[in-house]
Enzyme design. Sequence first.
Site, PDB file in Angstrom:
ATOM      1  N   SER A 113       1.094  10.763 -22.215  1.00 64.28           N
ATOM      2  CA  SER A 113       2.291  11.454 -22.695  1.00 64.28           C
ATOM      3  C   SER A 113       2.552  12.666 -21.825  1.00 64.28           C
ATOM      4  O   SER A 113       1.628  13.256 -21.259  1.00 64.28           O
ATOM      5  CB  SER A 113       2.081  11.891 -24.148  1.00 64.28           C
ATOM      6  OG  SER A 113       3.047  12.864 -24.522  1.00 64.28           O
ATOM      7  N   SER A 114       3.816  13.057 -21.751  1.00 64.30           N
ATOM      8  CA  SER A 114       4.167  14.240 -20.963  1.00 64.30           C
ATOM      9  C   SER A 114       3.595  15.521 -21.556  1.00 64.30           C
ATOM     10  O   SER A 114       3.574  16.555 -20.882  1.00 64.30           O
ATOM     11  CB  SER A 114       5.689  14.363 -20.861  1.00 64.30           C
ATOM     12  OG  SER A 114       6.268  14.448 -22.153  1.00 64.30           O
ATOM     13  N   CYS A 115       3.110  15.469 -22.802  1.00 61.86           N
ATOM     14  CA  CYS A 115       2.558  16.681 -23.428  1.00 61.86           C
ATOM     15  C   CYS A 115       1.221  17.095 -22.813  1.00 61.86           C
ATOM     16  O   CYS A 115       0.680  18.141 -23.164  1.00 61.86           O
ATOM     17  CB  CYS A 115       2.423  16.506 -24.933  1.00 61.86           C
ATOM     18  SG  CYS A 115       1.117  15.383 -25.441  1.00 61.86           S
ATOM     19  N   TYR A 168      -3.545  16.251 -29.467  1.00 61.50           N
ATOM     20  CA  TYR A 168      -3.198  14.958 -28.874  1.00 61.50           C
ATOM     21  C   TYR A 168      -3.262  15.053 -27.348  1.00 61.50           C
ATOM     22  O   TYR A 168      -3.770  14.153 -26.672  1.00 61.50           O
ATOM     23  CB  TYR A 168      -1.793  14.550 -29.332  1.00 61.50           C
ATOM     24  CG  TYR A 168      -1.296  13.243 -28.779  1.00 61.50           C
ATOM     25  CD1 TYR A 168      -1.776  12.028 -29.273  1.00 61.50           C
ATOM     26  CD2 TYR A 168      -0.329  13.213 -27.771  1.00 61.50           C
ATOM     27  CE1 TYR A 168      -1.304  10.824 -28.769  1.00 61.50           C
ATOM     28  CE2 TYR A 168       0.147  12.014 -27.267  1.00 61.50           C
ATOM     29  CZ  TYR A 168      -0.349  10.817 -27.770  1.00 61.50           C
ATOM     30  OH  TYR A 168       0.108   9.627 -27.273  1.00 61.50           O
ATOM     31  N   LYS A 207      -5.533  12.906 -24.591  1.00 64.56           N
ATOM     32  CA  LYS A 207      -4.942  12.113 -23.509  1.00 64.56           C
ATOM     33  C   LYS A 207      -5.415  12.588 -22.134  1.00 64.56           C
ATOM     34  O   LYS A 207      -5.588  11.776 -21.215  1.00 64.56           O
ATOM     35  CB  LYS A 207      -3.413  12.152 -23.607  1.00 64.56           C
ATOM     36  CG  LYS A 207      -2.863  11.296 -24.741  1.00 64.56           C
ATOM     37  CD  LYS A 207      -3.192   9.832 -24.500  1.00 64.56           C
ATOM     38  CE  LYS A 207      -2.745   8.933 -25.616  1.00 64.56           C
ATOM     39  NZ  LYS A 207      -3.114   7.519 -25.383  1.00 64.56           N
ATOM     40  N   HIS A 233       8.835  10.746 -34.299  1.00 64.25           N
ATOM     41  CA  HIS A 233       9.322  11.676 -33.303  1.00 64.25           C
ATOM     42  C   HIS A 233      10.792  12.010 -33.565  1.00 64.25           C
ATOM     43  O   HIS A 233      11.423  11.430 -34.445  1.00 64.25           O
ATOM     44  CB  HIS A 233       9.153  11.083 -31.907  1.00 64.25           C
ATOM     45  CG  HIS A 233       7.731  11.049 -31.452  1.00 64.25           C
ATOM     46  ND1 HIS A 233       6.982   9.893 -31.422  1.00 64.25           N
ATOM     47  CD2 HIS A 233       6.909  12.034 -31.024  1.00 64.25           C
ATOM     48  CE1 HIS A 233       5.759  10.171 -30.983  1.00 64.25           C
ATOM     49  NE2 HIS A 233       5.689  11.449 -30.732  1.00 64.25           N
TER      50      HIS A 233
END
Length: 316
Positions: free
Chosen positions: A108-110, A137, A141, A180
């Site tokens: 994920s971009s997070c 999260y 990742k 989301h």
Amino acid sequence: MQKSTKIYIAGHNGMVGNAIWRTLTSKGYTNLLGVSSKELDLKNQQAVKDFFAIEKPEVVIDAAAKVGGILANNNFPYQFLMENMQIQNNLIDAALQSSVEKFIFLGSSCIYPKLAPQPLKEEYLLTDSLEPTNEWYAIAKITGVKACQAIRNQFGKDYVSLMPTNLYGTHDNFDLNSSHVLPAMMRKFHEAKENNNAAVTLWGSGTPMREFLFVDDMAEAVVFALENKLPEYLYNVGTGEDLTIKQLAETIQKITGYQGEIIWDSSKPDGTPRKLMDISKMQALGWKHQVQLEEGIQKTYTWFIENIENVKEIKL
């Protein structure tokens, strides 16, 4: 990559896994493997090892994760950290021990720092602190990305990580407690329209900027990584275009036909001010998204309406 190669898609019932399965099938891949979470608990290390020993997949695509929005991440930080690490660690290690040569890890971009320069480049990973609302999260990742990088460096295997921007599409999660922003808005506007266009309250100020990728485009990026040996360990996947949350709301409002009032609750957190992906590395290799945002939202809403009786129960 042979069409008969045995490809295990972890999380094949989720939005992303389902899209990957459909895309591979449409391209003639005939030996796809998927098991439900009821059949195989990916958090159970021994169960995962036994599964790999029996099934002997040749390629693994990890689309399995515990996911959710700001509310879910805030309420269940331990589960978002621990369960995601358990899932990915079991899959990655079992793949290594079973001599799987190709592993595609989806993140994920997070994973990038909250205040990293925009657009986000792959090399910004671990250069600053994370966004607090989803750091649990994100940390999980990041460990997955690093595990795949370590295997790539130490064992020379083709383990690659793809970091998508915000994904949406058919088979999304529309549960208001864990979904989301895009599917949550879609459901809120639809239900408000059905309720005589009652006012809809949305979180935050509406000013943060976000990028959205239709899930079928993400599936195409996975197939691209499957059919090519990518030279680096980490790639961003997105559109390279973003818009404000307010603009997103107005687009969904138009597509759903909702005509009521939108109330912005600025007491609720906005999250990261902006999160746009630099996708130049993937584009340089020859991949580019095809579905524009309004078209993708229309496709998603059509699917939502067709599956309205079951959609409240759809959770990843």
